[in-house]
Design an enzyme around this catalytic site. Sequence first.
Site, short mmCIF file in Angstrom:
data_model
loop_
_atom_site.label_atom_id
_atom_site.label_comp_id
_atom_site.label_asym_id
_atom_site.label_seq_id
_atom_site.Cartn_x
_atom_site.Cartn_y
_atom_site.Cartn_z
N ASP A 106 0.82 -1.29 -0.34
CA ASP A 106 0.17 0.15 0.03
C ASP A 106 0.57 1.21 -0.10
O ASP A 106 1.73 1.14 -0.20
CB ASP A 106 -0.80 -0.20 1.20
CG ASP A 106 -1.88 0.87 1.13
OD1 ASP A 106 -2.91 0.93 0.31
OD2 ASP A 106 -1.93 2.02 1.97
N TYR A 148 -13.06 6.56 -3.21
CA TYR A 148 -12.49 6.89 -1.79
C TYR A 148 -10.93 7.96 -1.56
O TYR A 148 -10.74 8.93 -0.59
CB TYR A 148 -12.39 6.16 -0.79
CG TYR A 148 -10.37 5.21 -1.38
CD1 TYR A 148 -9.58 4.91 -0.30
CD2 TYR A 148 -10.63 4.26 -2.56
CE1 TYR A 148 -8.40 4.47 -0.51
CE2 TYR A 148 -9.33 3.73 -2.62
CZ TYR A 148 -8.68 3.50 -1.55
OH TYR A 148 -7.42 3.43 -1.63
N TYR A 231 -3.22 10.14 3.02
CA TYR A 231 -3.90 10.56 1.28
C TYR A 231 -3.23 12.40 0.51
O TYR A 231 -3.20 12.59 0.16
CB TYR A 231 -5.24 10.60 1.19
CG TYR A 231 -6.06 9.09 1.41
CD1 TYR A 231 -5.27 7.99 0.53
CD2 TYR A 231 -5.95 8.37 2.68
CE1 TYR A 231 -5.59 6.80 0.77
CE2 TYR A 231 -6.26 7.14 2.97
CZ TYR A 231 -6.20 5.68 1.79
OH TYR A 231 -6.45 4.76 2.13
N HIS A 291 -6.03 -7.01 -1.84
CA HIS A 291 -5.33 -6.18 -1.70
C HIS A 291 -4.80 -6.33 -0.78
O HIS A 291 -3.59 -6.00 0.34
CB HIS A 291 -6.50 -4.64 -0.72
CG HIS A 291 -5.56 -3.33 -1.41
ND1 HIS A 291 -4.60 -3.15 -1.78
CD2 HIS A 291 -5.25 -2.27 0.04
CE1 HIS A 291 -4.22 -2.12 -1.39
NE2 HIS A 291 -4.48 -1.59 -0.56
#
Length: 316
Positions: A106, A148, A231, A291
């Site tokens: 990730d 998202y 993010y 994932h």
Amino acid sequence: MNMEQQVEHSHLPIRGLSLHVAQAGKGELGTVVFLHGFPEIWYSWRHQMLAVAAAGYRAVAPDWRGYGLSDQPPEPEAASYDDLVEDLLAILDALSVPKAFLVAKDFGTMPAYEFALRHPSRTCGVMCLGVPFLNGGSSYTSLPEGFYILRWREPGRAEADFGRYDVKRVVRTIYVLFSRSEIPIAKEDQEIMDLADLSTPLPEWFTEDDLAVYASLYEKSGFRYPMEMTYRTLHKRKPIEDPKFQVPVFVVMGEKDYVFKFPSVESVLKDGIMEKFAPDLKITYIPEGSHFVQEQFPDKVNDLLISFLKDHPVSA
């Protein structure tokens, strides 16, 4: 011995913060550093840590700054991926590790790739799960407003969405959504937390006990810094000029990982683009892998990881 007996926990003073590090194994054959993503913590690597320890390596799994049992940085809005690269270097120094294998997934793949490019003499090899090397990142302009990442990079939006529920339910919902093969996208009148409810079962490989561990650690850290670090700093990352990996790179993708559907990800993997940056590159796909492939199929990932380590023995 069970995991609690094999894994040792400590805190290291790293660049003004106290960072939590979990460790297992003696490390006769070398050191493997595991770098988590979101919504993860050191515990996400529990299966891999014990496997590499049993194979003769030292497993080191930090909680990134602002995550789990590590300190919160004083200014979340100043978060930078450069901090993670510098933290990683300082962790190796603090543990007297001259060079290490990096295993990441990730968002943890971004500092892992960058560290290997900046510090090849400290890197034995890089194994990344779920994210190939995307120099400069992926563009999300083709995705809807309800994607998202676009939602969560709005200051305060994720915090308001998550704040409607307790931490355990938030982590549960994200695990459910991220284990699917479709990209989480909300409708205009929805928030991301509305995309699953408590009637949706947890993935069969993720237990209520696992969820309780995650929830307890996110109750400590909260979600503010994880939102910033994961993010809201993506747009600050600068492409590396003429990147060329001098170490072996191994990418493992679950074929049902929703990240496959991000713009440019599949072409980078399948059209030879990544090979331009990484001459010593191996790519493996795990059918049905999600994932969270390292938790879903730990034995498969462990076998791939141990083979990668043994194929690249650490020179004395």
